[in-house]
Design an enzyme around this catalytic site. Structure first.
Site: not given
Ligand code: MRU
Length: 350
Positions: A51-53, A240, A250-251
């Site tokens: 995970r994480g862009a 993201d 973003n989150k």
């Protein structure tokens, strides 16, 4: 100078398969998994094992190159058609982070330039490796630029995990803390827990503790009081997808932090590589926001924290309007408003 870096690598190419650190089971278990099929990669991205862009982009790139290595055709036109089909399948794994599409587009372009299937297979893997190695350098640069804005003696807040394990190395929003640590300087970081999947408490706290950074966990609802009581001097987050006007996905929870930053008159920074900019969209309203399984909010590790029948709204991301963003820190430099002008300057030549 402390030059050791203790954070495990989250994505690795291992000859004919991908090795990932399973982020679903951190921090209890440091487990590595092998991804050998396109379906494995799709599942690992969708379930947030990787995970994480930027890390999604890297895993997706290796995944496509790995799948293409098994195509049996010798016909380049047929090869490209298979590649496009698999690209569509992989890019459907998570919709918000643009880095996945960016990486898959780079691979498709590399294949299209090839004259034979053999050449295309080699080029695809080379391009995936380039995407991986370039990301590490981009993150280091983002860390360097961030250190011109943040000061080790001033406490900082972050959300989610925009760290080393979300990228090739160092991270984006967490890069300055790792780089400072390597130089013997310690930041004080407040990490928001990041409900519902706890990337802050499970991953950021784990990663910063490993690096030796002074990190304190808070729940998301403690952010305002913590800014007031602990004298937070800046908020830094990852991204993201960033639209041409600077609006940033973003989150979930990021937008709320940006509003708090404005209320407390502290800077709100977004740290992201240029692979996270979507130059094809004008504003944040064009960014697709992933809605995830309601179970993620109704339960924690299989135990219900609400009624089983609870109606749930579970967006994984939100969009922070660019007027709340003090600056965007990229590997090419720090960009300030007017974002439409400054972001267009980052656009690579076609
Ligand atoms: O759902 P996740 O954990 O993939 O969300 C990650 C984030 O929102 C990060 O801040 C972003 O991808 C940047 S990672 C360098």
């Amino acid at each position: 100078m402390n030059t050791s870096f203790h954070i495990p690598v989250s994505v690795e190419w291992n000859n004919d398969h991908i090795k990932i650190l399973n982020q679903q089971v951190l921090p209890q278990t440091e487990e590595y998994m092998e991804l050998r099929t396109l379906h494995d990669v799709h599942e690992a991205i969708q379930s947030l094992k990787v995970r994480g862009a930027p890390a999604i982009g890297i895993a997706g790139a290796y995944g496509l190159a790995m799948a293409a290595a098994h195509y049996e055709t010798e016909d380049i036109t047929e090869f490209i058609a298979l590649l496009e089909k698999d690209t569509g399948y992989l890019s459907s794994s998570r919709p918000t982070a643009v880095n996945l599409n960016w990486a898959l587009t780079r691979l498709n372009r590399a294949a299209q330039k090839s004259k034979s299937v053999n050449e295309a297979k080699t080029e695809l893997l080379h391009e995936a490796i380039r995407i991986h190695t370039e990301d590490e350098e981009m993150c280091r640069q983002i860390g360097e630029y961030s250190l011109t804005l943040l000061h080790a003696e001033e406490p900082v807040m972050t959300i989610c995990n925009a760290g080393s394990i979300a990228t090739a190395k160092y991270g984006t929003a967490l890069a300055p803390f790792h780089l400072a640590m390597e130089r013997g300087k310690q930041f004080t970081v407040y990490a928001c827990e990041t409900r519902p999947l706890l990337q802050g408490s499970r991953l950021t706290v784990w990663e910063l503790e490993k690096s030796g950074v002074d990190v304190t966990l808070i729940s998301d609802s403690m952010a305002a009081y913590t800014i007031q009581e602990k004298g937070i001097k800046a908020i830094i987050v990852g991204a993201d997808r960033i639209a041409l006007n600077g609006d940033t996905a973003n989150k979930i929870g990021t937008f709320g932090l940006a509003l708090l930053a404005k209320a407390f008159q502290i800077p709100f920074y977004v740290a992201a590589p240029t692979s996270t900019f979507d130059f094809s969209i004008d504003s944040g309203s064009d960014i697709p926001i992933e809605e995830r399984n309601p179970e993620e909010l109704k339960s924690i590790q299989g135990i219900f924290t609400s009624t089983e029948s609870a109606k749930v709204f579970n967006p994984a991301f939100d969009v922070t309007p660019s007027n709340l963003i003090t600056a965007i820190i990229t590997e090419k430099g720090i960009v300030y408003p007017d974002y439409r002008k400054s972001i267009l300057k980052l656009k690579p030549e076609a």
